[in-house]
Design a protein around this motif. Structure first.
Motif, PDB file in Angstrom:
ATOM      1  N   ASP A 112      83.908  87.350 -31.095  1.00 44.33           N
ATOM      2  CA  ASP A 112      84.539  87.763 -29.838  1.00 44.33           C
ATOM      3  C   ASP A 112      83.908  86.992 -28.682  1.00 44.33           C
ATOM      4  N   PRO A 113      84.629  86.071 -28.046  1.00 45.28           N
ATOM      5  CA  PRO A 113      84.038  85.294 -26.948  1.00 45.28           C
ATOM      6  C   PRO A 113      83.670  86.138 -25.742  1.00 45.28           C
ATOM      7  N   ARG A 114      84.212  87.336 -25.648  1.00 45.26           N
ATOM      8  CA  ARG A 114      83.880  88.225 -24.522  1.00 45.26           C
ATOM      9  C   ARG A 114      82.591  88.983 -24.762  1.00 45.26           C
ATOM     10  N   ARG A 115      82.015  88.857 -25.982  1.00 40.93           N
ATOM     11  CA  ARG A 115      80.766  89.559 -26.317  1.00 40.93           C
ATOM     12  C   ARG A 115      79.766  88.563 -26.901  1.00 40.93           C
ATOM     13  N   ARG A 116      79.562  87.514 -26.161  1.00 43.39           N
ATOM     14  CA  ARG A 116      78.684  86.407 -26.574  1.00 43.39           C
ATOM     15  C   ARG A 116      77.439  86.428 -25.690  1.00 43.39           C
ATOM     16  N   THR A 117      76.250  86.480 -26.313  1.00 44.44           N
ATOM     17  CA  THR A 117      74.988  86.605 -25.580  1.00 44.44           C
ATOM     18  C   THR A 117      74.059  85.451 -25.960  1.00 44.44           C
ATOM     19  N   LEU A 118      73.293  84.984 -24.993  1.00 45.01           N
ATOM     20  CA  LEU A 118      72.298  83.927 -25.204  1.00 45.01           C
ATOM     21  C   LEU A 118      70.917  84.480 -24.902  1.00 45.01           C
ATOM     22  N   TRP A 119      69.971  84.262 -25.827  1.00 44.69           N
ATOM     23  CA  TRP A 119      68.579  84.712 -25.643  1.00 44.69           C
ATOM     24  C   TRP A 119      67.628  83.530 -25.755  1.00 44.69           C
ATOM     25  N   GLY A 120      66.591  83.516 -24.890  1.00 46.46           N
ATOM     26  CA  GLY A 120      65.554  82.502 -24.981  1.00 46.46           C
ATOM     27  C   GLY A 120      64.237  83.017 -24.442  1.00 46.46           C
ATOM     28  N   HIS A 121      63.147  82.465 -24.949  1.00 45.91           N
ATOM     29  CA  HIS A 121      61.800  82.882 -24.558  1.00 45.91           C
ATOM     30  C   HIS A 121      61.057  81.715 -23.942  1.00 45.91           C
ATOM     31  N   SER A 122      60.293  81.969 -22.856  1.00 44.82           N
ATOM     32  CA  SER A 122      59.466  80.966 -22.206  1.00 44.82           C
ATOM     33  C   SER A 122      60.337  79.819 -21.690  1.00 44.82           C
ATOM     34  N   TYR A 123      60.202  78.615 -22.240  1.00 42.61           N
ATOM     35  CA  TYR A 123      61.107  77.541 -21.835  1.00 42.61           C
ATOM     36  C   TYR A 123      62.541  77.864 -22.253  1.00 42.61           C
ATOM     37  N   GLY A 124      62.704  78.614 -23.351  1.00 44.40           N
ATOM     38  CA  GLY A 124      64.029  79.097 -23.704  1.00 44.40           C
ATOM     39  C   GLY A 124      64.581  80.026 -22.641  1.00 44.40           C
ATOM     40  N   GLY A 125      63.695  80.799 -21.995  1.00 45.33           N
ATOM     41  CA  GLY A 125      64.110  81.627 -20.869  1.00 45.33           C
ATOM     42  C   GLY A 125      64.514  80.801 -19.669  1.00 45.33           C
ATOM     43  N   VAL A 126      63.825  79.674 -19.462  1.00 46.57           N
ATOM     44  CA  VAL A 126      64.242  78.731 -18.419  1.00 46.57           C
ATOM     45  C   VAL A 126      65.666  78.269 -18.695  1.00 46.57           C
ATOM     46  N   PHE A 127      65.932  77.906 -19.954  1.00 51.53           N
ATOM     47  CA  PHE A 127      67.268  77.442 -20.309  1.00 51.53           C
ATOM     48  C   PHE A 127      68.313  78.539 -20.103  1.00 51.53           C
ATOM     49  N   ALA A 128      67.997  79.772 -20.530  1.00 51.26           N
ATOM     50  CA  ALA A 128      68.958  80.865 -20.381  1.00 51.26           C
ATOM     51  C   ALA A 128      69.315  81.084 -18.915  1.00 51.26           C
ATOM     52  N   LEU A 129      68.319  81.033 -18.033  1.00 54.40           N
ATOM     53  CA  LEU A 129      68.590  81.222 -16.607  1.00 54.40           C
ATOM     54  C   LEU A 129      69.351  80.029 -16.036  1.00 54.40           C
ATOM     55  N   HIS A 130      68.995  78.818 -16.464  1.00 54.23           N
ATOM     56  CA  HIS A 130      69.740  77.643 -16.004  1.00 54.23           C
ATOM     57  C   HIS A 130      71.207  77.753 -16.414  1.00 54.23           C
ATOM     58  N   ALA A 131      71.456  78.174 -17.664  1.00 58.93           N
ATOM     59  CA  ALA A 131      72.832  78.337 -18.126  1.00 58.93           C
ATOM     60  C   ALA A 131      73.560  79.396 -17.306  1.00 58.93           C
ATOM     61  N   LEU A 132      72.880  80.487 -16.981  1.00 54.78           N
ATOM     62  CA  LEU A 132      73.475  81.534 -16.151  1.00 54.78           C
ATOM     63  C   LEU A 132      73.881  80.987 -14.796  1.00 54.78           C
TER      64      LEU A 132
END
Length: 322
Positions: free
Chosen positions: A167-187
């Motif tokens: 379901d594209p309406r229920r798609r979540t991205l998780w990242g930690h540390s630099y992965g968290g940097v990426f998640a926020l950049h994507a947001l």
């Protein structure tokens, strides 16, 4: 003399024991042993520049896909994330209606953390040309986040959706540390790509606080707006997984790290959460009491997965959860 003492003190603030072991291997996981009620599939893709390869594993519930498709959680540092998943957690997730598909986006090797590759993939470009695209700790190359986000959007997500109905309406991205940097950049850069973004102890000091500038540049959110989960560790972030051991650091590198960390206030995550709430986002901020930067990887992942399958708890206020 005072400068030497100060630098020594900063070095001691990054004890060798707190450094991530960059030689640690993934070993055997539930993807190898199997879990009742789940099956695992995988595929491999390469980066557009041909310098990195990715192994993407999918944990698929042994249940018919709903008409709209399963919700999906895309997990960066996929090897490390997979090491945090056990049979008990999958048993809990299988009871959800519907359970989520877990997509582990890792590098195609047996390292728990591939420091070189993630330092590039998870960090956006900085102003200043190629010379500016160097990590403060370790000098590794930065600046590949947009190319990696393209790969997620145009290759990895479509391939996962060709394997199982999602379901594209229920798609979540998780990242930690630099992965968290990426998640926020994507947001901030492409808020429509995922319905939820989850950043565990993101290195907000990276790029001298560049994420705060990216946040400030967001003009509006899509409708409905995405949700953001944000976790911070009370134990204090030590060195990121791209940092060299303290024993190999020179005073210049330590000083550069000191300046980077000083570029944002200690409560930068809380302040960001408050600003984003005012802008219209549903932000869930939680301090993980007594946990170090490294420990927030597993605990945030477990919290996110349970939050996605359990009824949401009522929000008494917009204050930080503890």
């Amino acid at each position: 003399m005072h400068r030497v003492v100060a630098l020594l003190g900063l070095l001691l603030a990054f004890p060798l024991a707190a450094q991530p072991d960059l030689t640690r291997r993934i070993g055997s996981t539930v993807a190898d042993t199997g879990v009742t009620g789940w099956r695992f599939e995988q595929f491999r893709v390469g980066s557009r520049d041909g310098l990195r390869r990715y192994r993407v594993r999918l944990a698929l519930p042994d249940a018919p896909a709903p008409a709209a498709g399963f919700p999906a959680v895309y997990l960066l540092d996929g090897n490390a994330a997979l090491m945090e998943i056990d049979a008990a957690l999958l048993a809990t997730l299988s009871k959800a209606m519907p359970p989520p598909v877990l997509v582990f986006v890792g590098y195609d090797n047996d390292l728990r953390i591939d420091a070189e590759a993630r330092a590039y993939d998870y960090t956006p470009q900085r102003p200043g040309g190629e010379e500016a695209q160097r990590d403060v700790p370790g000098g590794r190359r930065n600046g590949g986040a947009d190319a990696f986000l393209d790969l997620l959007e145009t290759v990895i997500v479509p391939k996962a959706e060709s394997i199982v109905r999602l379901d594209p309406r229920r798609r979540t991205l998780w990242g930690h540390s630099y992965g968290g940097v990426f998640a926020l950049h994507a947001l901030f850069a492409r808020p429509r790509t995922f319905a939820g973004y989850a950043a565990a102890d993101p290195s907000l000091w990276w790029g001298d606080g560049q994420l705060l500038k990216e946040e400030d540049a967001v003009a509006s959110w899509p409708s409905p707006p995405p949700r953001l989960w944000l976790w911070v560790g009370e134990g204090g972030e030590r060195a990121p997984a791209s940092a060299p051991p303290s024993s190999t650091r020179d005073p210049a590198a330590v000083e550069a790290m000191r300046r980077a960390r000083g570029s944002v206030p200690p409560d930068a995550a809380r302040r960001m959460a408050e600003r984003l709430r005012r802008s219209g986002l549903d932000v869930r901020l939680e301090t993980l009491s007594g946990q170090s930067h490294g420990q927030t990887l597993g605990s945030s992942l477990h919290r996110l997965l349970r939050a996605l399958v359990e009824p949401p708890a009522p929000q008494a206020s917009a204050q930080e959860q503890r």
